[in-house]
Design a protein around this motif. Structure first.
Motif, PDB file in Angstrom:
ATOM      1  N   LEU A 117       1.141 -74.026  17.118  1.00 63.38           N
ATOM      2  CA  LEU A 117       2.326 -74.739  18.215  1.00 63.38           C
ATOM      3  C   LEU A 117       2.194 -75.352  18.559  1.00 63.38           C
ATOM      4  N   SER A 118       0.521 -76.525  18.606  1.00 59.73           N
ATOM      5  CA  SER A 118      -0.063 -77.215  19.175  1.00 59.73           C
ATOM      6  C   SER A 118      -0.397 -77.323  19.910  1.00 59.73           C
ATOM      7  N   ILE A 119      -0.700 -76.750  20.453  1.00 60.40           N
ATOM      8  CA  ILE A 119      -1.098 -76.549  22.073  1.00 60.40           C
ATOM      9  C   ILE A 119      -3.130 -75.417  22.525  1.00 60.40           C
ATOM     10  N   SER A 120      -3.447 -75.725  23.312  1.00 60.08           N
ATOM     11  CA  SER A 120      -4.877 -75.205  23.685  1.00 60.08           C
ATOM     12  C   SER A 120      -5.175 -73.776  23.290  1.00 60.08           C
ATOM     13  N   ARG A 121      -6.026 -73.495  23.771  1.00 64.32           N
ATOM     14  CA  ARG A 121      -6.296 -71.489  23.050  1.00 64.32           C
ATOM     15  C   ARG A 121      -6.114 -70.923  24.452  1.00 64.32           C
ATOM     16  N   THR A 122      -6.427 -71.508  25.953  1.00 67.89           N
ATOM     17  CA  THR A 122      -5.883 -71.307  27.304  1.00 67.89           C
ATOM     18  C   THR A 122      -5.010 -70.044  26.870  1.00 67.89           C
ATOM     19  N   PRO A 123      -3.448 -71.234  27.341  1.00 71.71           N
ATOM     20  CA  PRO A 123      -2.958 -70.148  27.589  1.00 71.71           C
ATOM     21  C   PRO A 123      -2.179 -68.723  26.052  1.00 71.71           C
ATOM     22  N   VAL A 124      -3.080 -69.081  24.990  1.00 71.75           N
ATOM     23  CA  VAL A 124      -2.754 -67.910  24.167  1.00 71.75           C
ATOM     24  C   VAL A 124      -3.734 -66.500  24.540  1.00 71.75           C
ATOM     25  N   ARG A 125      -5.017 -67.258  24.918  1.00 70.85           N
ATOM     26  CA  ARG A 125      -5.962 -66.279  25.473  1.00 70.85           C
ATOM     27  C   ARG A 125      -5.668 -65.513  26.953  1.00 70.85           C
ATOM     28  N   GLN A 126      -4.509 -66.752  27.626  1.00 67.66           N
ATOM     29  CA  GLN A 126      -4.198 -65.622  29.157  1.00 67.66           C
ATOM     30  C   GLN A 126      -2.893 -64.502  28.600  1.00 67.66           C
ATOM     31  N   ALA A 127      -1.840 -65.279  27.884  1.00 61.85           N
ATOM     32  CA  ALA A 127      -1.145 -64.144  27.227  1.00 61.85           C
ATOM     33  C   ALA A 127      -1.634 -63.125  26.862  1.00 61.85           C
ATOM     34  N   ILE A 128      -2.829 -63.613  25.690  1.00 63.42           N
ATOM     35  CA  ILE A 128      -3.393 -61.959  24.967  1.00 63.42           C
ATOM     36  C   ILE A 128      -4.008 -60.681  26.108  1.00 63.42           C
ATOM     37  N   ALA A 129      -4.639 -61.642  26.975  1.00 63.34           N
ATOM     38  CA  ALA A 129      -5.507 -60.864  28.599  1.00 63.34           C
ATOM     39  C   ALA A 129      -4.163 -59.967  29.186  1.00 63.34           C
ATOM     40  N   ARG A 130      -2.973 -60.939  29.335  1.00 65.62           N
ATOM     41  CA  ARG A 130      -2.445 -59.914  30.007  1.00 65.62           C
ATOM     42  C   ARG A 130      -1.166 -59.076  28.944  1.00 65.62           C
ATOM     43  N   LEU A 131      -1.591 -58.287  28.139  1.00 64.45           N
ATOM     44  CA  LEU A 131      -0.774 -57.580  26.592  1.00 64.45           C
ATOM     45  C   LEU A 131      -2.184 -56.631  26.851  1.00 64.45           C
ATOM     46  N   SER A 132      -3.683 -57.518  26.860  1.00 58.83           N
ATOM     47  CA  SER A 132      -4.178 -56.883  27.272  1.00 58.83           C
ATOM     48  C   SER A 132      -4.010 -55.624  27.913  1.00 58.83           C
ATOM     49  N   LYS A 133      -3.719 -55.624  29.574  1.00 59.80           N
ATOM     50  CA  LYS A 133      -3.178 -55.200  30.847  1.00 59.80           C
ATOM     51  C   LYS A 133      -2.670 -54.069  30.281  1.00 59.80           C
ATOM     52  N   GLU A 134      -1.469 -53.789  29.465  1.00 59.19           N
ATOM     53  CA  GLU A 134      -0.362 -53.058  28.747  1.00 59.19           C
ATOM     54  C   GLU A 134      -0.576 -52.371  28.603  1.00 59.19           C
ATOM     55  N   GLY A 135      -2.272 -52.316  27.740  1.00 55.28           N
ATOM     56  CA  GLY A 135      -2.478 -52.248  26.478  1.00 55.28           C
ATOM     57  C   GLY A 135      -1.788 -51.765  24.720  1.00 55.28           C
ATOM     58  N   LEU A 136      -0.823 -52.914  25.109  1.00 56.05           N
ATOM     59  CA  LEU A 136      -0.449 -53.419  23.521  1.00 56.05           C
ATOM     60  C   LEU A 136      -1.081 -53.795  22.643  1.00 56.05           C
ATOM     61  N   VAL A 137      -2.365 -54.348  23.294  1.00 56.02           N
ATOM     62  CA  VAL A 137      -3.684 -55.405  22.128  1.00 56.02           C
ATOM     63  C   VAL A 137      -4.966 -55.325  22.945  1.00 56.02           C
ATOM     64  N   GLN A 138      -5.418 -54.728  21.739  1.00 57.87           N
ATOM     65  CA  GLN A 138      -6.993 -54.117  21.630  1.00 57.87           C
ATOM     66  C   GLN A 138      -8.225 -54.845  21.355  1.00 57.87           C
ATOM     67  N   ALA A 139      -8.924 -55.397  22.043  1.00 56.56           N
ATOM     68  CA  ALA A 139     -10.237 -56.470  21.564  1.00 56.56           C
ATOM     69  C   ALA A 139     -11.407 -55.606  19.871  1.00 56.56           C
ATOM     70  N   ILE A 140     -11.059 -56.200  19.294  1.00 61.10           N
ATOM     71  CA  ILE A 140     -11.966 -54.792  19.201  1.00 61.10           C
ATOM     72  C   ILE A 140     -13.547 -56.598  17.985  1.00 61.10           C
ATOM     73  N   PRO A 141     -14.991 -55.294  18.225  1.00 54.94           N
ATOM     74  CA  PRO A 141     -16.079 -55.962  18.682  1.00 54.94           C
ATOM     75  C   PRO A 141     -16.445 -56.660  17.067  1.00 54.94           C
ATOM     76  N   ASN A 142     -16.276 -57.876  16.489  1.00 58.14           N
ATOM     77  CA  ASN A 142     -15.980 -58.952  15.393  1.00 58.14           C
ATOM     78  C   ASN A 142     -15.355 -58.205  15.085  1.00 58.14           C
TER      79      ASN A 142
END
Length: 239
Positions: free
Chosen positions: A53-78
Motif C-alpha cells: 500500500l506504500s504506507i508506513s506500518r504504523t496505521p496498519v498496526r493501529q488498524a489491527i489493534a482495533r480488530l484485536s479489541k473486537e476479537g476478530l484477530v489474535q496475536a500468536i507468539p512467533n
C-alpha cells in the motif's frame, strides 16, 4: 504472488476518502473478515500490507489493534496476527447482546407504532410466507432484513440503530446456521407475526417475551448447526 483474497482486500482500500489511513484500513480489513473474504485462521502480514500500500506500518498496526479489541484477530507468539475462528462463546455473546438490544428496540416501537406501521409489518410477514412457499430463500432473507430495518425506523432510536447495524454484520456469518431449515424459517415467520400482534395490542409484557423467544430460538438453531458442522469437519479430517 498474492492470493485472490489479498487482491480483493487491497483493491477495496481507497485512500482518497480524506480519512486517516488507520480508519480506512480498519474498515477494509474488518469488512473482509466479516464477509468471509479474509479466510479464518489466515495470517495478516503487517509488513507486506504496508509495502503493497506504500504506507508506513504504523496505521496498519493501529488498524489491527482495533480488530484485536473486537476479537476478530489474535496475536500468536512467533507466528503473527491471525483471523479468529468463530467460536461457540462468540456466538452466545453476540446473541446475548442482540436479545437485549432488540427488546429495547421493540419497546420503543411500541411507543411510536401507528396503524399504518402495523399494516406494513403485516404485509412484510405475508410476503415472507409467500416467498417461503415458493422456496425463494434469498427473498425470504431480504424480507427479514427489511422487517428489521423498518422496526429500527419506527423505534426512532438512531444510536440503538447504529449498534444493531454493527451487530448485524456479525450475524451475517450466522445466517446460514440460524435459518438452515425450512422448518426454522417458517417458525421465524410465525414469531415475527406474533411480535406484530403484540405491537397491535400494545401488550408490552407479551411483546418482550415474544422477542426474547424469537432471538432464543434463533440462537439455539445457530448453536446446534455450528456444533454439527464442526463435528462433520472433524469427522472428515479423521477419515
Amino acid at each position: 504472488m498474492k492470493y485472490d483474497y489479498e487482491q480483493k482486500i487491497l483493491s477495496s482500500i481507497d485512500f482518497s476518502q480524506g480519512r486517516p489511513f488507520q480508519d480506512i484500513l480498519y474498515v477494509a480489513l474488518r469488512n473482509a473478515i466479516i464477509n468471509g473474504t479474509f479466510p479464518l485462521g489466515e495470517r495478516i502480514n503487517e509488513k507486506s500490507l504496508a509495502i503493497q500500500l506504500s504506507i508506513s506500518r504504523t496505521p496498519v498496526r493501529q488498524a489491527i489493534a482495533r480488530l484485536s479489541k473486537e476479537g476478530l484477530v489474535q496475536a500468536i507468539p512467533n507466528h503473527g496476527v491471525i483471523i479468529n475462528n468463530i467460536s461457540l462463546s462468540s456466538i452466545k455473546e453476540i446473541f446475548r447482546i442482540r436479545k437485549a438490544l432488540e427488546i429495547i428496540l421493540f419497546e420503543a416501537c411500541l411507543e411510536n407504532v401507528t396503524d399504518q406501521d402495523i399494516l406494513h409489518f403485516e404485509s412484510l410477514c405475508s410476503q415472507m410466507m409467500q416467498a417461503e412457499e415458493l422456496d425463494k430463500m434469498e427473498e425470504v432473507f431480504l424480507l427479514f432484513s427489511e422487517y428489521n430495518t423498518y422496526a429500527m425506523k419506527v423505534s426512532n432510536m438512531p444510536r440503538l440503530t447504529v449498534l444493531l447495524e454493527q451487530l448485524s454484520e456479525y450475524l451475517k456469518n450466522f445466517r446460514s446456521y440460524s435459518f438452515y431449515s425450512k422448518e426454522r424459517r417458517l417458525r421465524a415467520i410465525y414469531e415475527h407475526t406474533r411480535i406484530i400482534e403484540h405491537l397491535r395490542n400494545h401488550d408490552s409484557n407479551l411483546l418482550a417475551q415474544a422477542v426474547e423467544q424469537h432471538i432464543g430460538n434463533s440462537e439455539q438453531e445457530t448453536i446446534d448447526r455450528f456444533i454439527e458442522n464442526n463435528r462433520l469437519e472433524n469427522d472428515n479430517k479423521n477419515d
